[in-house]
Every structure is written in structure tokens, then in C-alpha cells.
Design an enzyme around this catalytic site. Structure first.
Site, PDB file in Angstrom:
ATOM      1  N   ASP A   1       0.682  -1.121  -0.185  1.00 52.16           N
ATOM      2  CA  ASP A   1       0.189   0.012   0.032  1.00 52.16           C
ATOM      3  C   ASP A   1       0.771   1.419   0.174  1.00 52.16           C
ATOM      4  OD1 ASP A   1      -2.347   1.700   0.342  1.00 52.16           O
ATOM      5  OD2 ASP A   1      -3.189  -0.296   1.015  1.00 52.16           O
TER       6      ASP A   1
ATOM      7  N   HIS B   1      -3.038   3.201  -4.661  1.00 55.79           N
ATOM      8  CA  HIS B   1      -2.160   2.653  -3.434  1.00 55.79           C
ATOM      9  C   HIS B   1      -0.769   2.297  -3.681  1.00 55.79           C
ATOM     10  CE1 HIS B   1      -5.576   3.106  -0.575  1.00 55.79           C
ATOM     11  NE2 HIS B   1      -6.361   2.570  -1.733  1.00 55.79           N
TER      12      HIS B   1
ATOM     13  N   GLU C   1      -9.916   2.997  -4.938  1.00 55.48           N
ATOM     14  CA  GLU C   1      -9.438   4.315  -4.443  1.00 55.48           C
ATOM     15  C   GLU C   1      -8.220   4.895  -5.369  1.00 55.48           C
ATOM     16  OE1 GLU C   1     -10.746   4.345   0.102  1.00 55.48           O
ATOM     17  OE2 GLU C   1      -8.891   3.539  -0.345  1.00 55.48           O
TER      18      GLU C   1
HETATM   19  C1  ACM Z   1     -11.161  -0.430   0.647  1.00 53.64           C
HETATM   20  O1  ACM Z   1     -11.533  -0.635   1.690  1.00 53.64           O
HETATM   21  N1  ACM Z   1     -10.577   0.453   0.060  1.00 53.64           N
HETATM   22  C2  ACM Z   1     -11.211  -1.704  -0.408  1.00 53.64           C
END
Ligand code: ACM
Ligand code: ZN
Length: 530
Positions: free
Chosen positions: A187, A264, A328
Site C-alpha cells: 500500500d 495505493h 481508490e
Molecule cells: C477499501 O476499503 N479501500 C477496499
């Protein structure tokens, strides 16, 4: 009077001489038929457990039974064995099992080896403490899970957890009948997956020099953020991850690894800035949230990088499902990036979401050649799903519903019921600092994973359900266990039971029994339930 108290004392003594046994465990078996009142088999330390001699998985099952129940494994020769582990149960569900306890002994039969394993777990959980003789009532018990995919996710990027804890975590999953460990390995805040061809990832991208203190809402400006001075570091070597895969497989758990793309990715960008649209520089992120900086979709190096990473990922993890993330990932950098815009023109794409689909398709083709199938978060629907991609529905039920209607496989994990990083008690002061939200045990238990409005045929695409542990605010294994338990017990019944078999009041009674097992095993759990 004296006479009576002596009698009471004797009664108390004889009660405490027998361990508590109750077959109504979590997840509750479909059928529990107690045969004959008051008849029981006494479990004895010298008892033997037999298994088919030519089957290594059954041998391992016998070792588990021996460890949990205090038995002696004995290959093949069933004659005289007290406990027999057998295959051949007539049931299409490989995880189905039956247990029979009679005066002659115990038989645990599975539709496959995994079924036998679940039968052993049920018997183990039935014995709640070791205070005296274990008397197993004569009974026939049978069960099979509702869903084939029964998952739990752990984020090891935001905080790193050692392999010793990962194994304990897997033990906890096994106790609850979970069969997928979704391992979030990378991440913005840390890269934990060793890539031998790209050593900088493990050496440098795994190091977060500092972390924002407390909640960072509105504090993304590094100039005003308050940081600790404790570096967060750590990565898993390929050897360690192979060991985790092996350990999990013995417990019928498949490790589904996730490398989150194209967002990420700041940890990776910190060592390969040329893969970002702006060229950086980037630093492993010390704050939480969603970053605008993502992989550049127009740079050929990006796909080259991803194929190297996922190639090694496939070498380590045999799972058919490979998680490519996809959540995201803002598209602001892509909108302003000449390389990304040129790529869109070349491919005739009309919106940046399709650029993400372009990467997903490339990765899908690459992974399909290795016999793998991609799964991604529900944002992957936005630019159009690639061929066979499965979807993990987290922003509610909508993504899962849409994917099932398109005949793509789905794992349901909506924040409303499945986000175990959310608080589990109303009173926030009664719990350690968390990310927010409120998902109490009762909410988890009440979850129905199959969305309304699907036809019977579409509903078949809901392959399962999973809970998630994002660890921004979980710094220690103890805290992870506290967030997981006892909510995982509720999730376990969502994963195993048909809706009509669920009963929250009765579940709470069973939970008290399971907690005895937690205490016996040294697992931390939240003591109250709401
Ligand atoms: C997530 O909780 N961003 C998959
Ligand atoms: Zn770009």
C-alpha cells in the site's frame, strides 16, 4: 444441616469432574441428533485415531485431532481405533462432514479432507474446557457450509505483523471455518512483498520513516501534520510467504494475495519515481487516506514492473484468485499527464476509467497464461470489467449486484457489515482508537450476503463473503485479535449457515461457549457484544 452441606459439596465436586461439552458450536452444525439420553463416550488420553495410510492430508488431519483432543495417531488399521477419520461422505460440497459418537468410538467422515478437518474443529470446539473427564454424548452431527468462499482480509501494509502472528491469525480463521486468507501486502504506507528482481521494494519501500499521530483528517499537509518518530518497517521474504502458504493449506485455507494497483502505490513510487505521472519525488506515505499519486498508465515501464511483480507473486502463491486491488485510484494525475493522454488516444478511450480497465485487461491476460483469475475491488466495474474478473463489493451491495447481473463472480464485503476496522461498541472511549464507523456483532450477524433483486441464476455468482481488517489504527497483534473477535464468530455463521438457521439470541449463547475456547487458546477478544 451438616449432612446436607456434605451432599452439596459432593455434587459440586462431581460436576466439576466433567468438562463442559456442547455440540452447539459456532458455526452451528445443521443437524445435531443426540442419541439416547445420558449415554456418553469418555474421551481418554490413550485413545487412538485412525486414518487412511496412503493419504498425507488425512494423516495431517489425524495429527490435528491428536493435538486438539489428546489422541494417538494410528495409520490405516481401523480395528480397535477409537476415532476414525474417513472420506466418502456422499455430498457434493467438499467441506461437508458428519460426526458420529457411539459406544464403539467416534467416526468423522468428510466429503473430502477439508470436511474431515471441519468435523475435527467442531468436535474440538464442543469441549469447552479441560476441567475433568470429557464425556461426549452419543450423537450424530452433520454440516456443510453455505458459501464456498469464506474469507478474512488482513492489511499488513499499514502495519507489519510477523510471520509468527500470521500463523496464529490463520489458526483463528481455521477455528471459525474460514477458508480464504486475503493478504493485503502492499500500500502507500509500505511494501511488504519481496520481489527478487526488484530488491529496492523490500529494502527501501518497506520502510516508513514516521507515521502521523492520531487521526489525520484534514491534516494531509505535511507542514502541519504531527508525526511520531518510530519507523514502521518489515517485509516478508518469499521463503516466509511460502511457509505461510503451506501452513494455511494444511488448515484448508487458500492465501489470496493482493498487490493493489494502480493506486495505493506510493511505496513503490518512492523507489521507482519514473512510474508516476509527475516523476516525483515520492516518499513512503506517513498519513492515511487516498493519494492522488498513482501508477502512470501511459508509461510502458509500469506494465513491465507489474508483470515482474505479479510473476513472482504467482511463483509464491498457488491461489487461482489473484487480487489486483483497483480501489481508490483517483484519475487526476492521468487527466494531466501527456503519457496517459497519449495512451488513451492510441487506444481510442474516451474516459480515464477505461485506462484502468486497460491495465486490468493486460494483467488479466498475463495472469490467465499462468492459470490465474483476477479479482478486484468494485471500482474495477467503472471502466468496464475485463473478461473474467471477479469483484469484491466493498462500497455497499451495488457493485456486487451489478457484477452478478453481468455474470461475474462476486465476494461480498460491504463496509456496513464487514469492516472490522470499524468500532464494535457505541462508546468509543471503551475501545482503542479506531478508524470510525460502527459495526457491532449484531450487525455482522444480521448480514445477508446475497443482494435483493438478483434472479436465482444471478445469485449463484455470489461465491462468498469476507470481513476485512485494515490496520491503520491496529499497531499490535493483540489489537488485531480484539477487532477480529468475537465478530469473526458472527461472520462465521453468515458464511456457513442458511438464513433460516440463523438465530441471534441462540448465537449469543453459543458465543459464551466459544469464548471459553478463546480463553483456553489465549486469544484476545472484545468482552462485550452489542
Ligand atoms: C477499501 O476499503 N479501500 C477496499
Ligand atoms: Zn501518466
Amino acid at each position: 444441616m451438616k449432612h446436607l452441606s456434605t451432599f452439596l459439596l459432593a455434587a459440586a465436586f462431581s460436576l466439576s469432574a466433567a468438562a463442559e461439552v456442547n455440540y452447539q458450536v459456532i458455526p452451528l452444525p445443521q443437524h445435531i441428533n443426540i442419541a439416547g439420553s445420558g449415554k456418553y463416550l469418555i474421551l481418554d488420553a490413550g485413545m487412538t485415531v485412525a486414518y487412511p495410510a496412503d493419504n498425507a492430508k488425512m494423516q495431517r488431519n489425524a495429527e490435528f485431532a491428536a493435538e486438539y483432543l489428546g489422541l494417538i495417531p494410528k495409520p490405516a488399521d481401523k480395528k480397535g481405533a477409537d476415532v476414525s477419520l474417513t472420506l466418502g461422505m456422499n455430498n457434493d460440497n467438499p467441506d461437508a462432514y458428519t460426526i458420529s459418537v457411539t459406544g464403539k468410538g467416534i467416526t468423522i467422515q468428510g466429503a473430502s479432507e477439508s470436511g474431515v478437518f471441519y468435523g475435527i474443529q467442531t468436535l474440538r470446539k464442543s469441549i469447552m474446557n479441560e476441567q475433568g473427564e470429557v464425556r461426549l454424548p452419543f450423537a450424530t452431527i452433520s454440516a456443510e457450509p453455505r458459501f464456498g468462499y469464506r474469507g478474512t482480509e488482513l492489511d499488513c501494509a499499514r502495519h507489519f505483523f510477523p510471520v509468527s502472528f500470521i500463523k496464529k491469525f490463520i489458526d483463528i480463521l481455521a477455528l471459525h471455518g474460514v477458508n480464504r486468507f486475503h493478504w493485503h501486502l502492499t500500500d502507500d504506507q509500505g511494501w511488504r512483498f519481496e520481489v527478487k528482481a526488484l530488491p529496492e521494494l523490500a529494502e527501501k519501500a518497506s520502510v516508513r520513516p514516521h507515521t502521523i499521530i492520531g487521526k489525520n483528517v484534514g491534516l494531509h499537509d505535511p507542514a502541519i501534520a504531527l508525526y511520531d518518530d518510530t519507523p514502521e518497517t518489515g517485509y516478508y521474504t518469499q521463503e516466509e510467504m511460502r511457509e505461510v502458504v503451506r501452513y494455511a493449506a494444511e488448515r484448508y485455507i487458500t492465501v489470496v494475495p493482493e498487490i493493489d494497483l494502480p493506486g495505493h502505490m506510493i511505496a513503490a513510487l518512492s523507489v521507482y519515481p519514473e512510474m508516476g505521472c509527475t516523476g516525483g519525488p515520492y516518499q513512503v506515505w506517513g498519513v492515511w487516506g487516498v493519494a492522488n499519486d498513482v501508477l502512470c498508465a501511459g508509461n510502458p515501464k509500469t506494465l513491465e514492473f507489474l508483470k515482474t511483480v505479479y510473476g513472482e507473486l504467482c511463483d509464491v502463491f498457488p491461489s487461482e484468485l489473484i487480487h489486483i486491488g483497483g480501489d481508490e485510484s483517483p484519475r487526476v494525475r492521468w487527466k494531466a499527464c501527456p503519457k496517459c493522454q497519449a495512451k488513451m488516444k492510441e487506444l481510442g478511450l474516451t474516459d480515464e476509467a477505461q485506462l484502468q480497465t486497460y491495465i486490468n485487461k493486460e494483467m488479466e491476460a498475463f495472469l490467465q497464461k499462468r492459470g490465474r483469475q483476477i479479482i478486484g475491488w468494485d471500482e474495477t466495474l467503472e471502466g468496464g470489467l475485463s473478461d473474467k474478473a471477479a469483484v469484491m463489493s466493498w462500497r455497499g451491495y451495488e457493485g456486487g449486484t451489478a457484477a452478478a447481473k453481468l455474470h461475474h463472480q462476486v465476494v461480498m464485503t460491504p463496509t456496513s457489515h464487514c469492516y472490522f476496522d470499524y468500532y464494535q461498541l457505541k462508546n468509543r472511549d471503551a475501545q482503542p482508537l479506531g478508524i470510525g464507523g460502527y459495526v457491532p456483532v449484531s450487525k455482522v450477524y444480521g448480514m445477508e450476503p446475497v443482494p435483493e433483486g438478483l434472479t436465482k441464476d444471478e445469485a449463484k455468482y455470489i461465491m462468498g463473503v469476507q470481513c476485512n481488517l485494515w490496520t491503520e489504527y491496529m499497531l499490535s497483534p493483540d489489537h488485531v485479535e480484539y477487532m477480529l473477535l468475537p465478530r469473526l464468530a458472527a461472520m462465521s455463521e453468515v458464511q456457513w449457515l442458511q438464513p433460516e438457521a440463523k438465530n441471534y439470541e441462540q448465537f449469543l449463547g453459543r458465543l459464551e461457549n466459544l469464548k471459553q475456547n478463546y480463553r483456553k487458546l489465549g486469544y484476545k477478544y472484545c468482552p462485550s457484544t452489542e
